[in-house]
Enzyme design. Sequence first.
Site, short mmCIF file in Angstrom:
data_model
loop_
_atom_site.label_atom_id
_atom_site.label_comp_id
_atom_site.label_asym_id
_atom_site.label_seq_id
_atom_site.Cartn_x
_atom_site.Cartn_y
_atom_site.Cartn_z
CE LYS A 94 -7.64 -1.73 5.57
NZ LYS A 94 -8.35 -1.85 4.27
CG HIS A 140 -5.19 -10.56 2.11
ND1 HIS A 140 -6.41 -10.47 1.48
CD2 HIS A 140 -4.56 -9.40 1.87
CE1 HIS A 140 -6.50 -9.30 0.86
NE2 HIS A 140 -5.38 -8.64 1.08
NE ARG A 162 -3.53 -2.35 2.70
CZ ARG A 162 -3.21 -3.52 3.22
NH1 ARG A 162 -1.98 -3.74 3.70
NH2 ARG A 162 -4.10 -4.51 3.28
CE1 TYR A 192 -4.83 -14.37 -10.16
CE2 TYR A 192 -7.01 -15.38 -10.27
CZ TYR A 192 -5.70 -15.28 -10.73
OH TYR A 192 -5.28 -16.06 -11.76
#
Length: 325
Positions: free
Chosen positions: A224, A303, A199, A313
């Site tokens: 995050k 994730h 990010r 994706y």
Amino acid sequence: MATFIRRGKTWRAQVRLRGQSASATFDSKRQAQEWAQDIEYQIRQGTYGKPNAGTFGDLMKRFAESVSPSRAGARWEAVRLKKLLKDPISQIFLSELKTQHFAEFRDRRLTTVSSGAVNREINLLSAVCRYALREWHLLDHHPIQGLERPRNPRPRDRRINEQEIDRLCTALDWREMAPQTYRQEVAWAFLVALETAMRLGEILALTRDDLDIPGRYVTVQNSKNGDKRHIPLSRRAVELFQMVEDRSRGFLRVGRDMASAMFRRARIDVEIDDLRFHDTRHEALTRLARKLDVLDLARMVGHRDPRSLMIYYNATATEIASRLD
């Protein structure tokens, strides 16, 4: 001031402040300290002993001041809570707060912002309520539980092609060397994001101590979800980091707001429609999926649930078909 006295296996806390006093007994000193801190806060705010004096707006302010700074996304939370203080829900007394009030809030917000934005706001207000219930004992129930949420919009599937990458890099005056200007720093961050799926905020926060060229990885200290993770680097990513590895502190000087504004300006200048910096994450993840198995990919991009990778994706049917030969 609060005093704490141990009596056998229990702790007694007593608060005396501004002519008011309160006392209670707890199983641990920590519980006693947390209770005393909460009572002192209520006395200072003038809400102690007055169940109708505190509003949900007061609760949002307290959360923004004492909880948000320690959470990931603190800046977004502070800005969002300040804005939501203008909504009528901030005027509801805590003793009267019901699910109905949040349903009305949801319906009001849906007239001005997307369902995805409304769900993010409800998630934030839910966190406020959870703290009020479990930590501060200012609510006797969680008023958002059971609230029907609006359906989220379909995830973005915006891909970035090589022509767009070239045009953006040209607009940002990119050179194959250490970036010298803010615009070149934005271009460098853009190229790094395409290689790593990082990010923008994660890239801007990197320092020399986070980089391990021999090991071919860089470390994101605070992602995050609050986890630290190691990002493996492709050969191209290594080339990009070698351009800045001699910088003693942060690799980039440009701030997040300026970087976002410069990226948008460059996109407009070269007439590329509907592209955000965060779309680099879609593009990078789709490319990386050709090289890594799903567990390695989930670990790399942070994730915890591999199923959530499907949001990012975005391989086309033609790309998938080309691997069937």
